[in-house]
Design a protein around this motif. Structure first.
Motif, PDB file in Angstrom:
ATOM      1  N   GLU A   1     -11.200 -19.528  29.571  1.00 29.95           N
ATOM      2  CA  GLU A   1     -10.297 -20.620  29.906  1.00 29.95           C
ATOM      3  C   GLU A   1     -11.048 -21.724  30.646  1.00 29.95           C
ATOM      4  O   GLU A   1     -12.107 -21.481  31.237  1.00 29.95           O
ATOM      5  CB  GLU A   1      -9.149 -20.113  30.764  1.00 29.95           C
ATOM      6  CG  GLU A   1      -8.262 -19.098  30.062  1.00 29.95           C
ATOM      7  CD  GLU A   1      -7.060 -18.721  30.903  1.00 29.95           C
ATOM      8  OE1 GLU A   1      -6.876 -19.329  31.983  1.00 29.95           O
ATOM      9  OE2 GLU A   1      -6.303 -17.834  30.473  1.00 29.95           O
TER      10      GLU A   1
ATOM     11  N   VAL B   1      -9.948 -20.583  25.181  1.00 24.98           N
ATOM     12  CA  VAL B   1      -8.594 -20.053  24.994  1.00 24.98           C
ATOM     13  C   VAL B   1      -7.711 -20.547  26.137  1.00 24.98           C
ATOM     14  O   VAL B   1      -8.159 -21.269  27.029  1.00 24.98           O
ATOM     15  CB  VAL B   1      -8.605 -18.503  24.968  1.00 24.98           C
ATOM     16  CG1 VAL B   1      -9.399 -17.985  23.774  1.00 24.98           C
ATOM     17  CG2 VAL B   1      -9.183 -17.938  26.275  1.00 24.98           C
TER      18      VAL B   1
ATOM     19  N   SER C   1      -9.304 -22.247  20.442  1.00 24.65           N
ATOM     20  CA  SER C   1      -8.137 -21.348  20.344  1.00 24.65           C
ATOM     21  C   SER C   1      -7.159 -21.611  21.475  1.00 24.65           C
ATOM     22  O   SER C   1      -6.547 -20.693  22.025  1.00 24.65           O
ATOM     23  CB  SER C   1      -8.600 -19.881  20.362  1.00 24.65           C
ATOM     24  OG  SER C   1      -9.414 -19.603  19.248  1.00 24.65           O
TER      25      SER C   1
ATOM     26  N   SER D   1      -3.770 -22.632  23.279  1.00 27.62           N
ATOM     27  CA  SER D   1      -2.399 -22.253  22.909  1.00 27.62           C
ATOM     28  C   SER D   1      -1.407 -22.903  23.859  1.00 27.62           C
ATOM     29  O   SER D   1      -1.786 -23.660  24.756  1.00 27.62           O
ATOM     30  CB  SER D   1      -2.255 -20.725  22.935  1.00 27.62           C
ATOM     31  OG  SER D   1      -2.580 -20.219  24.222  1.00 27.62           O
TER      32      SER D   1
ATOM     33  N   ASN E   1      -6.168 -25.672  16.518  1.00 30.98           N
ATOM     34  CA  ASN E   1      -5.947 -24.801  17.668  1.00 30.98           C
ATOM     35  C   ASN E   1      -4.673 -24.009  17.410  1.00 30.98           C
ATOM     36  O   ASN E   1      -4.260 -23.861  16.244  1.00 30.98           O
ATOM     37  CB  ASN E   1      -5.839 -25.631  18.951  1.00 30.98           C
ATOM     38  CG  ASN E   1      -7.196 -26.007  19.515  1.00 30.98           C
ATOM     39  OD1 ASN E   1      -7.891 -25.177  20.087  1.00 30.98           O
ATOM     40  ND2 ASN E   1      -7.583 -27.277  19.366  1.00 30.98           N
TER      41      ASN E   1
END
Length: 981
Positions: A214, A236, A258, A260, A281
């Motif tokens: 992250e 992420v 990725s 979210s 994404n």
């Protein structure tokens, strides 16, 4: 001083460990010695300089500040301040010599070929502000102390190298850093927390690495950040809310990760942002209304996420928007009419969603260049949208893709007004009616796809006006009529699909004028007639599907069509050729027989230049000509009688003469018989020019049956004329003509065609098609010619010869004289068997005659030629073929004469097979470049064909099947195994 510098320089090269003490050492040895000179010379010593860019760097110089390329100095201190070696083509490694440049401010080594790792710190270079090592081949991890004490650094670029490992935490020490570019490497791990302490940084580019995890909190401290790119990593989680506090951000690229969740609402404060790319994404939720508050946006890319709902009305506030891409999401509903206020919009992509409604009327008013609506649920006709287009906007549209919707109605003729279109895709809709002729006005169109609709009518002739077309797809419609001849004007076309229509007529020969044509699909139509032979000249052809039609006749010979897949020609009941496993019937035109002495009114005399004019005359004209001819014939008859009396002691020339001042000029026999010329198709339009037909300069070669010459027909086609030198053994004229006419009916892609003959008692000529590539013997054994056959080419020759012999045997013709010099190679690499059946021209199949007249076939002759009680059959050809196969694979002659030995090829291969070393027999030029699982079975097949017992040899049809199994063994492994076990 010169000697001193040289000795000291060598000392430094030998011991880089002492570099840190150089300044002190230099002062102790010679206070006037310049450390910059020494440092740069050491740096140069570790470089390779192929272009001599650093030739001005001289170790004997007192200072590098005078005319050293790439070196700049501070005029006050006279010390090196800038080293600019971008794009010099240097290779090698970074040297510690750099550390001697104590006053260096800028280091530019970008776009070179440097390799290795960085093994030292820049801490000692306290004035260094710019480091650019981008676009090299540097690798390894970054030393953890590389950026220790880097407070003065303003710009660091290590982009597009091969660095790996984590980004060092020491980067946080570079408090003055304004630009950081580590893109295009293999950095991994998480972002260092110290990155957010660089409050003065303006640009961060970490794209195209393997960073993960992250994004840590603290991003809000980057008050001066203008550009951030984290594209194409493995990040992420959610985008941190602190990004909204970077109020000066102009460009954000978080694509290809990725991420979210939803987008943080704090981003609406980024009123200066003009580029927002979040594609590929896992963002979810509806596209936020607040995006409309980012008034400076010029590019907005939300594609390939999981956004839902409708496109917000607030997008109408994005007055500066030029590119909008929301493709490949789950958006629904209709497009907002308010989008018409985005007057600067250039590219609009909403493809691959579930949008409904009609094509918006404002679409073609904005001057868009790219419009993509494919794979949605749009419906209705498109007349309104096209009719509302402005003249200015018609000139700008380059790409229009509305495929995969439910649009209906006719394709409006106004489509021809979009003169700049390069890509038009309206496939997979419900359009009906005919294709508008205005399509021909799209002179710049490259791709036209109208497939899978309900279009009817014929293909417009105007399609030939689209000369820039690369791809034309009209399959799966209800089109009728013929394929227009004008398609031949589309000289750039590479792909053409008209499959699954109701098209009739023949395939136009104009297709052969399309030099770049690769893929053709005419399957499932109602095409008739024969395929144009000229299609064999399409050298780039990769697929040609004509299955499920009503085509007839023989497939074109040569090129792609020699290897066309059977499935591509299936379901054409009247089509023939090897691909459909159906022998073509021999249908030849009535032979043209020319005999100047014939009294038969149906025959014509040979004019001196062999030209025949064809003209239909009226009855009155024929009567007048007949009367005049009677008078002329009377005069000629009297003249001829007088001439014969005067020339009674001389030999008169034959009507078919071969002059030219050489010993090949022929005369009639003593009985005064003149020659007879028979061509199996067409007129004998020879054009000898300044050379006679049998001029020595045009001789191609000599064989057991005679010499061969090349000459030209009036239409520019070359033919080969074989002058038989076995005249005393040739049969009577009737028997000769019967045998030659039989050979003239033998037609196959792998056989040299016999086109005609000439006969007198003392001179016999055979007229063949001319094959330009020389014979196989030359390609295999005359290495000085530079020719070299790959394994694939050799296998194709073997298969082609087998097919040619198989066809001969089906026509009850035995070759008798198979050898590598009688296998010709045409311009496309296809083999053609020559000199077949000539032994039948002899009065008897006498073994002595054959062996004496075909001496050059030594090693190819079947053993039954030595036994008078054994019948000579097609199995003799099979034996010669087996020897030929071994010759092609090994590159050895059938019989090799050594100093004290004679090596017979068949025996040598058989012995090698028994000893398990047959693979060693393959031609040395192919070593490592041939498939063993093909070469060994082929040699085994050659040995089977050379069995001493004729009944043990396979027939040629079986040989062809075996070869095809060897090439595609997966089709029948068991069957192939049975052959060689």
């Amino acid at each position: 001083m010169r000697n001193f510098h040289g000795v000291l320089f060598q000392f430094y090269l030998l011991s880089s460990l002492l570099l840190s003490s150089w300044p002190m050492l230099g002062e102790s040895l010679n206070p006037s010695l310049n450390d910059d000179v020494l440092g740069l010379i050491v740096l140069k010593a570790d470089f390779q300089d192929p272009h001599g860019k650093l030739s001005s760097w001289n170790e004997d110089a007192d200072s590098p500040c005078n005319n050293w390329v790439g070196v700049k100095c501070n005029p006050r201190s006279n010390r090196v301040s800038d080293l600019i070696l971008d794009g010099f083509g240097l290779s090698g490694k970074l040297s510690r010599g750099l550390l001697q440049l104590q006053f260096l401010r800028k280091l530019f080594l970008a776009r070179n070929n440097l390799t290795g790792s960085i093994i030292f710190s820049f801490a000692s270079l306290s004035d260094l502000k710019v480091i650019d090592l981008s676009e090299n081949g540097l690798s390894g991890s970054i030393p953890s102390d590389l950026f220790t004490q880097c407070g003065s650094l303003r710009s660091i670029s290590l982009a597009r190298n091969k660095f790996s490992g984590p980004i060092p935490e020491s980067l946080g020490s570079c408090s003055s850093l304004a630009s950081l570019d580590l893109s295009g490497n293999q950095f991994s791990g998480q972002l260092p927390l110290g990155l957010w302490s660089l409050s003065g940084v303006r640009s961060i580019d970490l794209s195209d690495n393997m960073l993960e995890g992250e994004i840590p909190k603290g991003m809000e401290r980057l008050n001066n950040l203008r550009v951030i790119s984290l594209r194409n990593n493995k990040f992420v989680g959610e985008v941190p809310d602190g990004i909204g506090n970077c109020l000066l951000l102009r460009s954000i690229d978080l694509s290809r990760n990725s991420f979210s969740g939803g987008l943080p609402s704090s981003m609406q404060k980024l009123s200066l942002c003009n580029n927002l790319s979040l594609s590929k994404n896992g963002f979810t939720g509806e596209v936020p209304q607040w995006i409309g508050e980012m008034r400076s946006l010029e590019t907005l890319d939300l594609s390939e996420n999981n956004f839902t709902g409708q496109l917000p009305d607030s997008f109408s506030k994005l007055q500066s928007l030029k590119v909008l891409n929301v493709s490949k999401n789950a958006l629904s509903g209709s497009l907002p009419e308010s989008m018409s206020s985005c007057v600067y919009l250039v590219a609009f992509d909403v493809s691959h969603n579930t949008l409904t409604g009609s094509l918006p009327s404002w679409m073609f008013k904005l001057g868009l260049e790219r419009v993509l609506f494919s794979d949605n649920g749009l419906s209705g006709n498109i007349d309104t949208a096209f009719a509302s287009s402005m003249e200015n906007s018609r000139k700008k549209l380059v790409v229009l893709d509305v495929s995969g919707n439910k649009l209906s109605g006719e394709i409006p003729s106004a489509v021809g007004d979009f003169g700049s279109l390069e890509f038009l895709n309206m496939a997979k809709n419900e359009f009906f009616g005919s294709i508008p002729a205005s399509i021909g006005q799209l002179k710049t169109l490259i791709v036209l796809d109208l497939s899978e609709n309900q279009l009817n009518g014929s293909i417009p002739l105007e399609i030939g006006g689209v000369t820039s077309l690369n791809e034309l797809r009209l399959e799966k419609n209800s089109l009728v009529g013929n394929i227009p001849l004008s398609i031949g004007n589309c000289s750039s076309i590479m792909s053409l699909s008209l499959a699954h229509n109701e098209i009739t007529g023949s395939i136009p020969a104009s297709l052969a004028k399309l030099p770049y044509l690769k893929n053709v699909d005419f399957s499932f139509n109602k095409l008739t007639g024969a395929l144009p032979k000229q299609l064999a000249n399409l050298v780039n052809l990769q697929s040609f599907n004509i299955s499920h039609n009503q085509l007839q006749g023989e497939l074109p010979n040569g090129g792609f069509f020699n290897t066309i897949a059977p499935s591509s020609v299936s379901e054409n009941p009247s089509l023939c050729g090897a691909a459909v496993n159906r022998t073509c019937p021999t249908v030849l035109p009535k032979p043209l027989v020319l005999n100047p002495n014939s009294t038969d009114a149906t025959q014509e005399t040979i004019p001196q230049n062999f030209n025949r004019g064809k003209k239909i005359l009226s009855i009155s004209a024929l009567i007048a000509i007949g009367a005049a001819a009677a008078i002329v014939i009377g005069v000629i008859a009297i003249t001829v009688l007088n001439l014969r009396v005067r020339a009674s002691k001389a030999n008169p020339p034959v009507a078919f003469t071969f002059s030219g001042g050489d010993d090949f000029s022929q005369s009639a026999s003593s009985n005064g018989d003149s020659g007879k010329l028979v061509m199996f198709s067409g007129d004998p339009d020879f054009s000898t020019g300044t050379h006679a037909l049998l001029n020595k300069d045009c001789e191609l070669g000599r064989g057991g049956f005679g010499a061969v010459y090349r000459t030209m027909l009036k239409d520019g086609r070359s033919v080969a004329i074989k002058k038989l030198t076995v005249s005393s053994l040739v049969k009577s004229q009737n028997e000769f003509e019967r045998e030659v006419k039989k050979l003239g009916k033998v037609r196959h892609a792998n056989l040299v065609a016999l086109d005609g003959y000439y006969w007198t008692q003392s001179l016999q000529l055979l007229i063949y098609e001319f094959v330009s590539g020389g014979n196989l013997y030359k390609h295999l054994h005359e290495r000085s010619s530079g020719s070299y056959l790959s394994w694939n080419e050799r296998f194709n020759v073997i298969l082609g010869v087998a097919k040619g012999l198989s066809h001969l045997h089906q026509m009850n013709v035995i070759h008798y004289n198979l050898k590598s010099s009688n296998i010709l190679i045409d311009s496309s690499g296809e083999p053609k068997v020559a000199d077949y059946g000539l032994a039948r021209l002899l009065p008897m199949l006498d073994r002595y005659v054959l062996s004496s007249k075909i001496q050059s076939a030594l090693g190819y002759m079947a053993p039954e030629f030595a036994c008078k009680t054994v019948k000579i059959t097609e199995k003799c050809d099979v034996y010669g073929f087996g020897v030929l196969v071994l010759e092609i694979v090994t590159g050895n002659r059938p019989v090799e004469y050594m100093e004290d030995d004679v090596v017979v090829l068949c025996d040598m291969i058989r012995g090698a097979l028994e000893e398990g070393r047959v693979e060693e027999c393959v031609d040395g030029r192919l070593q490592g470049k041939f498939p063993v699982d093909e070469a060994i079975p082929v040699m085994k097949l050659g040995l089977i064909c050379t069995s001493q017992v004729p009944s043990n040899r396979p027939d040629m049809a079986e040989v062809v099947n075996i070869l095809e199994l060897i090439r595609c063994p997966s089709e029948s492994q068991d069957e192939l195994g049975d052959v060689f076990n």
